[in-house]
Design an enzyme around this catalytic site. Structure first.
Site, short mmCIF file in Angstrom:
data_model
loop_
_atom_site.label_atom_id
_atom_site.label_comp_id
_atom_site.label_asym_id
_atom_site.label_seq_id
_atom_site.Cartn_x
_atom_site.Cartn_y
_atom_site.Cartn_z
N LYS B 37 -7.60 -4.79 -15.55
CA LYS B 37 -7.39 -3.27 -15.73
C LYS B 37 -7.60 -3.02 -16.94
O LYS B 37 -8.19 -1.92 -17.69
CB LYS B 37 -6.08 -2.85 -15.36
CG LYS B 37 -5.93 -1.37 -15.53
CD LYS B 37 -4.88 -0.66 -14.40
CE LYS B 37 -3.46 -1.52 -14.86
NZ LYS B 37 -2.74 -0.63 -15.66
N PRO B 111 1.31 0.39 -16.27
CA PRO B 111 1.57 -0.95 -16.36
C PRO B 111 2.06 -1.40 -15.03
O PRO B 111 2.95 -0.62 -14.37
CB PRO B 111 2.71 -1.46 -17.61
CG PRO B 111 2.70 -0.08 -18.20
CD PRO B 111 2.26 0.94 -17.48
N GLY B 112 1.86 -2.73 -14.52
CA GLY B 112 2.08 -3.12 -13.23
C GLY B 112 3.31 -3.99 -13.22
O GLY B 112 3.38 -4.70 -12.11
N HIS B 113 4.30 -3.83 -13.75
CA HIS B 113 5.42 -4.48 -13.69
C HIS B 113 6.54 -3.83 -13.04
O HIS B 113 6.44 -3.04 -12.22
CB HIS B 113 5.80 -5.07 -15.05
CG HIS B 113 4.81 -5.42 -15.93
ND1 HIS B 113 3.81 -6.80 -15.38
CD2 HIS B 113 3.70 -4.98 -16.82
CE1 HIS B 113 2.76 -6.99 -16.14
NE2 HIS B 113 2.77 -5.74 -17.15
N LYS B 165 -14.37 -8.86 -11.43
CA LYS B 165 -14.58 -10.08 -11.58
C LYS B 165 -15.65 -10.62 -10.65
O LYS B 165 -15.47 -11.88 -10.32
CB LYS B 165 -13.20 -10.68 -11.51
CG LYS B 165 -11.94 -10.25 -12.44
CD LYS B 165 -10.93 -11.15 -12.55
CE LYS B 165 -9.96 -10.67 -13.73
NZ LYS B 165 -8.75 -11.69 -13.87
N ASP B 167 -18.48 -11.59 -11.11
CA ASP B 167 -19.15 -12.77 -11.95
C ASP B 167 -18.54 -14.23 -11.53
O ASP B 167 -18.87 -14.81 -11.55
CB ASP B 167 -19.08 -12.44 -13.44
CG ASP B 167 -17.53 -12.21 -14.00
OD1 ASP B 167 -16.83 -11.53 -13.17
OD2 ASP B 167 -17.37 -12.60 -15.22
N GLY B 469 15.21 -0.17 31.90
CA GLY B 469 15.34 -0.97 33.16
C GLY B 469 16.32 -0.07 34.05
O GLY B 469 16.60 -0.55 35.13
N SER B 473 12.35 6.08 34.49
CA SER B 473 11.10 6.69 34.88
C SER B 473 10.67 6.79 36.43
O SER B 473 10.06 7.66 36.86
CB SER B 473 10.12 5.71 34.26
OG SER B 473 10.37 5.46 32.96
N SER B 540 16.74 6.86 24.59
CA SER B 540 17.58 7.83 23.60
C SER B 540 18.97 7.37 23.48
O SER B 540 19.85 8.08 23.75
CB SER B 540 17.24 9.12 23.86
OG SER B 540 17.55 9.39 25.48
#
Lengths: 310, 632
Positions: B37, B111-113, B165, B167, B469, B473, B540
């Site tokens: 970065k 910064p990524g810390h 990167k 390459d 169960g 339903s 529920s």
């Protein structure tokens, strides 16, 4: 920006300068709306000139509802004092000048006491005295983030303790354009409306808006001597010349202005704004090179800031 | 070359003219130092000739000892953070500037810390686009997902994925395409669709400013080429007019102007405006600036408006398009990002600043917390530093707002501690809560009464609760058949089915179960408004959520049916084989096993399935609905 330049307001995309201008105006209004006794630090340089211009826009048709404060060292260029008084008179804005009485008494100067002591006592201590004397709770400064690496993370609204110290741990996250301006009694704010401007932006804006600046920014024959590789202008008889040293008349201009013994000039014949901008764009060294203050020690800006410097 | 340096020397005025018409794009870069970065940002500064000779000399000296084996190490231009850390200086967001012929750019570099979330949220809040770096050797990582989530949370829609990167993987097209496919798949799930993936090497300069000969198979834009053409500010400009009043400008008796930034839409003299929250209306007479009055102001401009009428307006009010005003409410749901060492305290009054308005506000306990790495929702009682959750907010007076997704300025807020005055959090408003006043509530001409008349019966929610169960339903299904035969308009919401669609993003944690029920409650409410009898078959397990669902509809429109089957009976039946799995530890948070079921205290109908057949139970329900006057 003049209405002609504003032609693009009819189109959909604002230019970067229009957006920077709008952002600065927003910052100025927000700071004033949430403070009791604001003040604008006026250093007479080009950044101060732009900041003052933006303040006039922010509160038009009223005048900016705060005074200007010049923390003086008695060592500025003569032309700067003339320019300062002329601007304040023309605009009808109250100008306060503070000179550290201790420095006056001791005769603090950059030649006998060195640039570090000179700057600390006149500017850092002087600023604190002035803020206390007039009980200002918020001060605008013209610093930009692009000036130096360590300024890149500086807040727009920077909180200072009652002792004017900058505590890195107490700085607040700034999201969107929602600034938290609240302070406890005694605490103050330093506010930087030009945070997101670059040197080129400042110059371009001066050019577009026709903002008056001190003529020291333009090339002209001036009496200078060379000290440690820097061209220093001999602006008055207080300048201690070495034996046999003779000021030379050379065509020079200044990229930044401060105390004349601490401001390095560059050789230049650029005597128009466009020529100055052209030189600035083609130059290969950074702006602050001419400022003696930064060379004192690495990371000096951080240290100065913690001590109360702008 | 991105700056025409020849033009500077030959024709400075033409150069300035070009520079003057540049637009501005603010973007954020996401990634760690390892992703390159700093090298990328350094490269952008270098390519736009913002690196001065004195810096460059130092750079060349440093590079000799640096990590790039003698080549220019661009990262050194922007790093310098180690020294600052030693000095105890907080590094959060650094802003860097560069420009090309077409645009000026402001880059927010985080910064990524430590403090990552707080910093990234801060940096993203002002960005219109994000550049997300991926190391081609490592592909899409947890941090990539985290960055993307935070960026989307803050409302950034335009994403550039810099597959860096390249390459180091031999400029492999396969590697690039694999990463692109994986990223797009993930991004779509968090609502990011405007994505451009660019194969590059910041170190070697591939596809940064010029198409790289190393990637002949790539025909998309270069990084800078793309950043130069990303549309800016369109979102806010297309919306309705909004201007939070910052300052009332009153230099004398003959001028009274309202100053602020236009944060949405555009405004012209003659436009009707409405003041929110007061609701008063007037007409814009002038758009005042120091240069001259404007014919029109658009989003992002700072202006001063004068109005035709003397109405009471002060700082914090919002001037809105009269025909499309902002909402006004005092209770909201919002994403909250906590930014202070001290955890959030639900119920404690904080100050909330939204736009130019500051009001006291308290937060509910989080409905759930979001794990920024897995995006899972988990239950939480508070939010600690760098945590993100969804909370309800309770303000002590109504404020003007729009959902954050529609307008960042109208929906983004900060939270301030009342004692220390520190900024302790930030948030994004979703919507006003139902019980909150909304002056613009749309009145429906076809109301519930009209629906009842047409349908010939009253609407009602019949809520079946019980263990897995238990037979919910089956019974609900029989009830629906009988009601259908009676000409009653019904619908059946089944727990399993709803979890396949509407609630497929929810798990089985306590917080998710709460959200599960909240949504079903809301859906039921809408259907009741449409005049239906809604049969809801959900485990529920918690009383408070069943209570919440009941409260969402009117008196007499909720019928709770407790399908009471003892745990051992339900487990013995184990129709879906779930109890077995739960007992073997293959299913966490299973009701009755390792998650509680709170028995209803006062249900309208109590069915003991050990003594009642499903048919008898269904008949019981229909009879009761008749007694309640739902059906005749």
């Amino acid at each position: 920006m003049s209405s002609e330049d504003r032609g693009s307001t009819m189109t959909d995309t604002l230019t970067h300068l229009q957006r920077l201008e709008a952002e600065s105006i927003h910052i100025l209004r927000e700071a004033v709306a949430e403070s009791e006794r604001p003040v604008m630090l006026y250093s007479i340089g080009k950044d101060s000139s732009v900041m003052l211009h933006l303040a006039r826009k922010a509160f038009y048709p009223a005048l900016p509802p705060f005074p200007l404060l010049h923390v003086d060292t008695t060592w500025k260029f003569k032309q700067m004092y003339e320019f300062r008084d002329k601007m304040a008179a023309e605009l009808g804005i109250e100008l306060l000048v503070h000179q550290n009485p201790e420095c006056l008494e001791l005769g603090i100067n950059p030649f006998s006491h060195g640039s570090a002591t000179h700057t600390d006592m006149w500017k850092t201590q002087g600023l604190k005295q002035a803020l206390d004397k007039w009980r200002f709770d918020l001060a605008f400064g013209g610093a930009r983030r692009d000036e130096e690496k360590s300024r890149a993370k500086e807040r727009v609204f920077s909180l200072r303790s009652a002792q004017h110290r900058w505590d890195p741990k107490q700085q607040r996250p700034e999201l969107w354009r929602t600034y938290n301006v609240r302070r406890n009694p005694g605490e103050t704010m330093r506010v930087f409306p030009l945070s997101n401007w670059t040197e080129l932006d400042v110059w371009q804006y001066i050019y577009l808006e026709g903002i008056p600046i001190v003529s020291l920014y333009f090339g002209a024959p001036r009496p200078v001597v060379e000290r440690d590789g820097a061209l220093i202008m001999v602006d008055d008889e207080r300048f201690p010349l070495f034996d046999g040293e003779e000021p030379q008349l050379r065509s020079v201009r200044f990229r930044t202005l401060g105390c004349y013994p601490l401001s390095g000039a560059v050789e230049s014949t650029a005597d128009t704004l466009t020529a100055v901008i052209q030189e600035m764009l083609l130059t290969t060294t950074s702006e602050r090179q001419g400022r003696v203050i930064d060379h004192d020690s690495a990371g000096s800006m951080e240290k100065k800031k913690q001590e109360g410097y702008f | 070359m991105t700056v025409p340096s020849g033009l500077i020397a030959e024709d400075i005025e033409s150069y300035l003219d070009i520079h003057q018409h540049k637009s501005l794009l603010r973007f954020i870069t996401c990634g760690s130092v390892d992703d390159g970065k700093s090298t990328l940002i350094g490269r952008l500064l270098y390519e736009s000739h913002l690196v001065f000779e004195d810096h460059l000399e130092a750079l060349e000296a440093d590079s000799k000892t640096g990590t790039q084996g003698g080549e220019l190490d661009f990262a050194l231009l922007v790093d310098g953070l180690a020294a600052e850390r030693e000095q105890g200086i907080t590094i959060d967001v650094a802003y860097r500037f560069f420009s090309t012929e077409k645009r000026k750019f402001i880059v927010a570099d985080t910064p990524g810390h430590e403090q990552y979330t707080r910093n990234m949220v801060t940096g993203a809040s002002t960005a219109e686009a994000a550049v997300i770096l991926i190391d081609a050797r490592r592909g899409v990582l947890t941090q990539t997902r985290r960055h993307s989530f935070l960026v989307s949370l803050l409302g950034i829609r335009r994403i550039v994925v810099a597959v860096n990167k390249l390459d180091l993987v031999g400029y492999s097209r396969e590697v690039f395409e694999e990463i692109e496919a994986e990223y797009r798949d993930f991004a779509a799930r968090i609502g990011l669709t405007d994505i451009v993936c660019i194969p590059m090497s910041a170190l070697r300069g591939d596809n940064i400013t010029e198409p790289s000969p190393n990637t002949p198979w790539y025909h998309g834009p270069t990084l800078l080429g793309h950043l130069e053409t990303v549309p800016v500010g369109q979102h806010a400009k297309d919306g309705p007019f909004r201007m939070p009043v910052q300052w009332v400008n009153r230099p004398g008796h003959d001028f009274r102007g309202f100053s602020g930034v236009v944060v949405g839409g555009r405004v012209r003299p003659g436009d009707r405006v409405r003041v929110v929250p007061s609701g008063q209306q007037s007409t814009v007479t002038r758009v005042v600036t120091m240069d001259d009055d404007l014919d029109e102001a658009v989003a992002e401009q700072s202006v001063t408006l004068t109005l035709a009428d003397e109405i009471d307006i002060s700082r914090g009010d919002v001037l809105c398009a009269a025909d499309s005003p902002a909402g006004s409410a005092d209770q909201f749901e919002a994403h909250v990002v906590w930014m202070a060492e001290h955890e959030m305290l639900p119920g404690r009054p904080y100050l909330l600043k939204l736009g130019t308005r500051t009001v006291p506000a308290s937060l509910s306990r989080p409905k759930y917390r979001i794990d920024v790495n897995t995006l899972e929702h988990t239950a939480a009682t508070t939010l600690a530093l760098n945590e993100i959750g969804v909370c309800n907010l309770n303000l002590d007076r109504p404020i003007a707002f729009d959902p954050y997704a529609e307008n960042r300025d109208m929906g983004g807020f900060v939270l301030i501690d009342r004692l220390t005055n520190a900024t302790v959090g930030a948030g994004m408003l979703h919507f006003a809560l139902r019980r909150s006043q909304n002056v613009h509530w749309q009145a429906m001409d076809v109301d519930k009464a009209a629906h009842v008349e047409l349908k010939g019966h009253r609407p009602c929610v019949v809520w079946f609760t019980g263990l897995s169960g238990a037979g919910k339903s089956s019974i609900a299904n029989l009830v629906e058949k009988r009601l259908h035969a009676l000409g009653v308009h019904t619908t059946l919401l089944d727990g399993d089915n709803v979890r396949h669609g509407l609630n497929k993003d929810l798990g089985f944690t306590e917080a998710d179960r709460v959200e599960n029920i909240r949504r079903v409650g809301e859906v039921s409410r809408l259907m009741v408004n449409a005049g239906l009898v809604v049969l809801v078959s959900f485990i529920s397990p918690f009383r408070s959520e069943r209570r919440m669902a009941r409260d969402m509809v009117g008196e007499g429109e909720f019928c709770e049916v407790f399908v009471d089957t003892p745990l051992d009976v339900a487990e013995r039946r184990d129709v879906k084989g779930l109890y077995g799995k739960a007992r073997r530890g293959e299913l966490a948070n299973f009701t009755g096993i390792d998650s509680p079921y709170e028995v209803p205290e006062d249900p309208e109908i109590h069915i003991d399935t050990t003594a009642t057949s499903p048919e008898e139970a269904a008949q019981q329900v229909v009879v009761r609905l008749r007694e309640l006057g739902v059906i005749t």
